[in-house]
Motif scaffolding. Structure first.
Motif, PDB file in Angstrom:
ATOM      1  N   ALA A 122       1.018  -1.093   0.111  1.00 56.89           N
ATOM      2  CA  ALA A 122       0.088   0.067   0.032  1.00 56.89           C
ATOM      3  C   ALA A 122       0.946   1.175   0.017  1.00 56.89           C
ATOM      4  N   LYS A 123       0.305   2.446  -0.623  1.00 56.55           N
ATOM      5  CA  LYS A 123       1.124   3.762  -0.369  1.00 56.55           C
ATOM      6  C   LYS A 123       1.364   3.948   1.179  1.00 56.55           C
ATOM      7  N   LEU A 124       2.420   4.520   1.418  1.00 57.46           N
ATOM      8  CA  LEU A 124       2.611   4.711   2.672  1.00 57.46           C
ATOM      9  C   LEU A 124       1.677   5.536   3.453  1.00 57.46           C
ATOM     10  N   VAL A 125       1.221   6.469   3.089  1.00 54.66           N
ATOM     11  CA  VAL A 125       0.094   7.155   3.587  1.00 54.66           C
ATOM     12  C   VAL A 125      -1.290   6.297   4.248  1.00 54.66           C
ATOM     13  N   ASP A 126      -1.258   5.105   3.359  1.00 55.12           N
ATOM     14  CA  ASP A 126      -2.329   4.179   3.827  1.00 55.12           C
ATOM     15  C   ASP A 126      -1.902   3.149   4.561  1.00 55.12           C
ATOM     16  N   LEU A 127      -0.717   2.887   5.131  1.00 52.05           N
ATOM     17  CA  LEU A 127      -0.382   2.102   5.943  1.00 52.05           C
ATOM     18  C   LEU A 127      -0.371   2.271   7.140  1.00 52.05           C
ATOM     19  N   ASP A 128      -1.014   1.658   7.995  1.00 49.71           N
ATOM     20  CA  ASP A 128      -0.791   1.939   9.593  1.00 49.71           C
ATOM     21  C   ASP A 128       0.180   0.805  10.337  1.00 49.71           C
ATOM     22  N   TRP A 129       0.253   0.986  11.573  1.00 52.89           N
ATOM     23  CA  TRP A 129       1.499   0.127  12.120  1.00 52.89           C
ATOM     24  C   TRP A 129       1.282  -1.328  12.134  1.00 52.89           C
ATOM     25  N   ASP A 130      -0.176  -1.608  12.185  1.00 58.27           N
ATOM     26  CA  ASP A 130      -0.294  -3.261  12.366  1.00 58.27           C
ATOM     27  C   ASP A 130       0.158  -3.410  10.921  1.00 58.27           C
ATOM     28  N   ARG A 131      -0.214  -3.054   9.621  1.00 58.86           N
ATOM     29  CA  ARG A 131       0.144  -3.524   8.475  1.00 58.86           C
ATOM     30  C   ARG A 131       1.529  -3.448   8.166  1.00 58.86           C
ATOM     31  N   TYR A 132       2.332  -2.567   8.924  1.00 62.97           N
ATOM     32  CA  TYR A 132       3.776  -2.658   8.883  1.00 62.97           C
ATOM     33  C   TYR A 132       4.297  -3.745   9.694  1.00 62.97           C
ATOM     34  N   VAL A 133       3.879  -4.021  10.860  1.00 61.85           N
ATOM     35  CA  VAL A 133       4.316  -5.295  11.539  1.00 61.85           C
ATOM     36  C   VAL A 133       4.091  -6.501  10.893  1.00 61.85           C
ATOM     37  N   SER A 134       2.918  -6.750  10.333  1.00 66.05           N
ATOM     38  CA  SER A 134       2.549  -7.849   9.480  1.00 66.05           C
ATOM     39  C   SER A 134       3.495  -8.365   8.468  1.00 66.05           C
ATOM     40  N   VAL A 135       4.321  -7.263   7.866  1.00 70.80           N
ATOM     41  CA  VAL A 135       5.412  -7.696   6.876  1.00 70.80           C
ATOM     42  C   VAL A 135       6.798  -7.538   7.513  1.00 70.80           C
ATOM     43  N   MET A 136       6.879  -6.710   8.656  1.00 67.46           N
ATOM     44  CA  MET A 136       8.396  -6.627   9.025  1.00 67.46           C
ATOM     45  C   MET A 136       8.380  -8.017  10.255  1.00 67.46           C
ATOM     46  N   THR A 137       7.431  -8.541  10.620  1.00 70.84           N
ATOM     47  CA  THR A 137       7.818  -9.449  11.828  1.00 70.84           C
ATOM     48  C   THR A 137       8.429 -10.863  11.235  1.00 70.84           C
ATOM     49  N   PRO A 138       7.695 -11.381  10.274  1.00 78.20           N
ATOM     50  CA  PRO A 138       8.392 -12.688   9.630  1.00 78.20           C
ATOM     51  C   PRO A 138      10.039 -12.478   9.356  1.00 78.20           C
ATOM     52  N   LYS A 139      10.435 -11.302   8.801  1.00 76.56           N
ATOM     53  CA  LYS A 139      11.652 -11.041   8.437  1.00 76.56           C
ATOM     54  C   LYS A 139      12.379 -10.857   9.619  1.00 76.56           C
ATOM     55  N   VAL A 140      12.139  -9.711  10.382  1.00 73.00           N
ATOM     56  CA  VAL A 140      12.884  -9.008  11.425  1.00 73.00           C
ATOM     57  C   VAL A 140      12.722 -10.024  12.590  1.00 73.00           C
ATOM     58  N   ASP A 141      11.819 -10.088  13.240  1.00 72.14           N
ATOM     59  CA  ASP A 141      11.834 -11.385  14.293  1.00 72.14           C
ATOM     60  C   ASP A 141      12.371 -12.656  14.105  1.00 72.14           C
ATOM     61  N   GLY A 142      11.778 -13.033  12.696  1.00 72.30           N
ATOM     62  CA  GLY A 142      12.104 -14.498  12.317  1.00 72.30           C
ATOM     63  C   GLY A 142      13.634 -14.569  12.349  1.00 72.30           C
ATOM     64  N   THR A 143      14.311 -13.636  11.608  1.00 72.70           N
ATOM     65  CA  THR A 143      15.834 -13.593  11.360  1.00 72.70           C
ATOM     66  C   THR A 143      16.686 -13.445  12.927  1.00 72.70           C
ATOM     67  N   TRP A 144      16.129 -12.793  13.805  1.00 73.92           N
ATOM     68  CA  TRP A 144      16.543 -12.690  15.203  1.00 73.92           C
ATOM     69  C   TRP A 144      16.317 -14.061  15.833  1.00 73.92           C
ATOM     70  N   HIS A 145      15.191 -14.509  15.894  1.00 74.71           N
ATOM     71  CA  HIS A 145      15.130 -15.969  16.661  1.00 74.71           C
ATOM     72  C   HIS A 145      15.848 -16.928  16.019  1.00 74.71           C
ATOM     73  N   LEU A 146      15.895 -16.878  14.881  1.00 73.72           N
ATOM     74  CA  LEU A 146      17.004 -18.191  14.046  1.00 73.72           C
ATOM     75  C   LEU A 146      18.156 -17.897  14.628  1.00 73.72           C
ATOM     76  N   HIS A 147      18.811 -16.539  14.455  1.00 75.68           N
ATOM     77  CA  HIS A 147      20.007 -16.268  15.014  1.00 75.68           C
ATOM     78  C   HIS A 147      20.438 -16.782  16.388  1.00 75.68           C
ATOM     79  N   GLU A 148      19.321 -16.535  17.318  1.00 73.83           N
ATOM     80  CA  GLU A 148      19.262 -16.826  18.893  1.00 73.83           C
ATOM     81  C   GLU A 148      19.422 -18.545  18.893  1.00 73.83           C
ATOM     82  N   LEU A 149      18.494 -18.955  17.863  1.00 66.14           N
ATOM     83  CA  LEU A 149      18.731 -20.563  18.071  1.00 66.14           C
ATOM     84  C   LEU A 149      19.806 -21.255  17.604  1.00 66.14           C
TER      85      LEU A 149
END
Length: 233
Positions: A122-149
């Protein structure tokens, strides 16, 4: 051949450090485990086949459901017929409690391919935080958890499937671009720790991957000046 920028010896020295090393290619082991997150997606299955072709025989495929559809099941059966042991793990890598279930495989784990991801364009003006997190989480949190593991494991490779979007950008994908930029930086962070880490800025694939699932994707990317990666190459 060397590229000299403004005749600077210091620049040439820095460029020389970026030359590929002469390390021997990694040999996959039939007795070790190799993990692919997003393993039941198009790219995950493509690289599962590639690992088996290279000699791997123990493949862990993670997904949120841990269940393969009919098309994926046909590919898995073909891999099993070649002697591969396929482990389907219902594990959301963005959740530390879910990924903990994979700890049992770490002592014999030799490689990780983090291919899990999500899109919510979506265009930046149409993105809310929940829509940002839904895309960020698998890559950001996923990368960190795999690193820790796996940071204490004796891995041969830790590969992050990033995107050209983190370098060139793409309309409607500020969340996706940011998530992939994190992966790029994290690979460098692991290298600084003396750990294997590689982030690949894939362009769009034809037939497989998230981009291929978008209606009219091939025409869109070609009109944008991108060639498509052929999964059969």
């Amino acid at each position: 051949n060397q590229i000299v920028l403004r005749g600077s010896e210091r620049t040439v020295a820095r460029l020389t450090k970026l030359k590929p090393s002469n390390e021997s290619p990694i040999e996959l082991s039939a007795s070790s485990y190799y993990m692919i997150t997003g393993g039941l997606g198009g790219l995950g299955l493509l690289f599962a086949k590639w690992l088996v072709e290279q000699g791997a025989r123990k493949i862990i495929l993670t997904s949120r459901s841990g269940k393969a559809n009919d098309d994926a099941q046909a590919i898995l059966e073909a891999l099993k017929a070649e002697g591969a042991e396929i482990i389907l793990a219902a594990a959301d890598v963005s959740s530390p409690s879910c990924i903990a279930a994979l700890a049992q495989y770490v002592p014999q784990l030799k490689g990780v391919i983090h291919a899990a991801g999500a899109l919510d364009d979506a265009k930046l003006v149409d993105l809310d935080w929940d829509r940002y997190v839904s895309v960020m989480t698998p890559k950001v949190d996923g990368t960190w958890h795999l690193h820790e593991l796996t940071k204490a494991a004796n891995l041969d490779f830790f590969v992050l499937f990033s995107s050209i979007t983190s370098i060139l950008g793409n309309t409607g994908q500020s969340n996706y671009g940011a998530a992939n930029a994190f992966m790029d930086a994290f690979a460098s962070y692991r290298n600084a720790l003396g750990l294997p880490g590689l982030s690949i800025n894939w362009g769009p694939w034809s037939q497989v991957g998230m981009a291929a699932n978008i209606a009219g994707a091939d025409k869109y990317w070609l009109n944008s000046g991108f060639g498509l990666i052929n999964p059969q190459m």
